[in-house]
Design a protein around this motif. Structure first.
Motif, PDB file in Angstrom:
ATOM      1  N   ARG A 186       0.818  -1.215   0.000  1.00 26.74           N
ATOM      2  CA  ARG A 186       0.000   0.000   0.000  1.00 26.74           C
ATOM      3  C   ARG A 186       0.850   1.263   0.000  1.00 26.74           C
ATOM      4  O   ARG A 186       0.372   2.338  -0.344  1.00 26.74           O
ATOM      5  N   TYR A 187       2.120   1.148   0.377  1.00 23.12           N
ATOM      6  CA  TYR A 187       2.996   2.320   0.382  1.00 23.12           C
ATOM      7  C   TYR A 187       3.740   2.509  -0.939  1.00 23.12           C
ATOM      8  O   TYR A 187       4.495   3.463  -1.090  1.00 23.12           O
ATOM      9  N   LEU A 188       3.537   1.605  -1.877  1.00 19.49           N
ATOM     10  CA  LEU A 188       4.178   1.741  -3.182  1.00 19.49           C
ATOM     11  C   LEU A 188       3.216   2.431  -4.138  1.00 19.49           C
ATOM     12  O   LEU A 188       2.004   2.316  -4.006  1.00 19.49           O
ATOM     13  N   GLY A 189       3.760   3.149  -5.105  1.00 16.48           N
ATOM     14  CA  GLY A 189       2.922   3.828  -6.083  1.00 16.48           C
ATOM     15  C   GLY A 189       3.233   5.314  -6.117  1.00 16.48           C
ATOM     16  O   GLY A 189       4.318   5.757  -5.738  1.00 16.48           O
ATOM     17  N   ARG A 190       2.247   6.068  -6.575  1.00 21.58           N
ATOM     18  CA  ARG A 190       2.427   7.512  -6.762  1.00 21.58           C
ATOM     19  C   ARG A 190       2.569   8.221  -5.417  1.00 21.58           C
ATOM     20  O   ARG A 190       1.824   7.959  -4.479  1.00 21.58           O
ATOM     21  N   VAL A 191       3.532   9.136  -5.358  1.00 18.68           N
ATOM     22  CA  VAL A 191       3.762   9.967  -4.175  1.00 18.68           C
ATOM     23  C   VAL A 191       3.731  11.427  -4.625  1.00 18.68           C
ATOM     24  O   VAL A 191       4.474  11.815  -5.522  1.00 18.68           O
ATOM     25  N   ALA A 192       2.854  12.204  -4.015  1.00 19.95           N
ATOM     26  CA  ALA A 192       2.736  13.621  -4.352  1.00 19.95           C
ATOM     27  C   ALA A 192       3.870  14.404  -3.712  1.00 19.95           C
ATOM     28  O   ALA A 192       4.149  14.250  -2.522  1.00 19.95           O
ATOM     29  N   LEU A 193       4.534  15.234  -4.516  1.00 18.79           N
ATOM     30  CA  LEU A 193       5.580  16.120  -4.036  1.00 18.79           C
ATOM     31  C   LEU A 193       5.073  17.551  -4.093  1.00 18.79           C
ATOM     32  O   LEU A 193       4.144  17.863  -4.845  1.00 18.79           O
ATOM     33  N   PRO A 194       5.684  18.440  -3.326  1.00 18.10           N
ATOM     34  CA  PRO A 194       5.229  19.841  -3.347  1.00 18.10           C
ATOM     35  C   PRO A 194       5.624  20.525  -4.656  1.00 18.10           C
ATOM     36  O   PRO A 194       6.550  20.101  -5.344  1.00 18.10           O
ATOM     37  N   ASP A 195       4.898  21.593  -4.980  1.00 24.34           N
ATOM     38  CA  ASP A 195       5.277  22.405  -6.136  1.00 24.34           C
ATOM     39  C   ASP A 195       6.649  23.004  -5.870  1.00 24.34           C
ATOM     40  O   ASP A 195       6.961  23.317  -4.729  1.00 24.34           O
ATOM     41  N   PRO A 196       7.500  23.119  -6.842  1.00 24.74           N
ATOM     42  CA  PRO A 196       7.275  22.969  -8.273  1.00 24.74           C
ATOM     43  C   PRO A 196       7.738  21.620  -8.814  1.00 24.74           C
ATOM     44  O   PRO A 196       8.059  21.511  -9.986  1.00 24.74           O
ATOM     45  N   TYR A 197       7.798  20.585  -7.985  1.00 21.99           N
ATOM     46  CA  TYR A 197       8.363  19.307  -8.411  1.00 21.99           C
ATOM     47  C   TYR A 197       7.308  18.381  -8.998  1.00 21.99           C
ATOM     48  O   TYR A 197       6.148  18.386  -8.588  1.00 21.99           O
ATOM     49  N   TYR A 198       7.738  17.568  -9.969  1.00 14.28           N
ATOM     50  CA  TYR A 198       6.896  16.487 -10.459  1.00 14.28           C
ATOM     51  C   TYR A 198       6.669  15.492  -9.337  1.00 14.28           C
ATOM     52  O   TYR A 198       7.530  15.309  -8.461  1.00 14.28           O
ATOM     53  N   ASP A 199       5.538  14.801  -9.363  1.00 15.98           N
ATOM     54  CA  ASP A 199       5.316  13.677  -8.453  1.00 15.98           C
ATOM     55  C   ASP A 199       6.232  12.533  -8.859  1.00 15.98           C
ATOM     56  O   ASP A 199       6.823  12.547  -9.942  1.00 15.98           O
ATOM     57  N   VAL A 200       6.327  11.533  -7.987  1.00 19.64           N
ATOM     58  CA  VAL A 200       7.134  10.352  -8.295  1.00 19.64           C
ATOM     59  C   VAL A 200       6.287   9.102  -8.122  1.00 19.64           C
ATOM     60  O   VAL A 200       5.230   9.129  -7.494  1.00 19.64           O
TER      61      VAL A 200
END
Length: 168
Positions: free
Chosen positions: A118-132
């Motif tokens: 459940r901890y794997l997958g998309r992780v939101a990063l703060p602006d101005p960075y792309y998510d990972v």
């Protein structure tokens, strides 16, 4: 910060997303793990104005320090594969008893999270960075105790391999 750039017909300033670093990707992945002190994850311990370790922000829940120690990105595709040093700190300024159990407990939470999909997958990063997108995270060493002379702070440190990509 905004990067100047004119769109055709517009004189507006646009913000251009930036690629994240392995340190950002790992730090924000750790912030998704239940039970970790999300506001106390960073690259350096908080300091007072005179340069001493400031326990006030993290004495209650601990602090997780994240720093690169090795690894390498893939050569043919844009996949980050860093090895990150994870140091889990705990302190109690009014006690002479080191908080080894609390520090080790934080390390255990991180390691346990590497086994939970459940901890794997998309992780939101703060602006101005792309998510990972985090594909995997796993410890490459066992946690070992670290003593810190100042302010009765102690820690457990281990290495964590993280495989991630930019997820625009």
């Amino acid at each position: 910060p905004p990067v100047p750039g004119a769109r055709p017909g517009h004189g507006e300033v646009v913000t251009v997303p930036r690629p994240p670093t392995s340190t950002l990707a790992t730090s924000w992945w750790l912030k998704t793990v239940d039970g970790l002190p999300v506001d106390q994850i960073g690259t350096t311990l908080p300091k007072t104005r005179d340069g001493h370790v400031n326990l006030d922000p993290w004495v209650e829940h601990g602090f997780i320090q994240v720093n690169p120690t090795g690894g390498a990105p893939m050569t043919d595709i844009p996949v980050g594969e860093p090895v990150m040093g994870i140091t889990c700190w705990a302190a109690h300024p009014n006690s002479k008893k080191p908080q080894w159990g609390r520090a080790n407990g934080l390390a255990s939470l991180v390691i346990q999270a590497t086994y939970e999909h459940r901890y794997l997958g998309r992780v939101a990063l703060p602006d101005p960075y792309y998510d990972v997108r985090v594909f995997s995270a796993y410890p490459t060493t066992e946690p070992v105790p670290v003593e810190h002379d100042e302010a009765h702070a102690v820690a457990f440190r281990f290495d964590l391999a993280v495989r991630w990509v930019v997820a625009p």
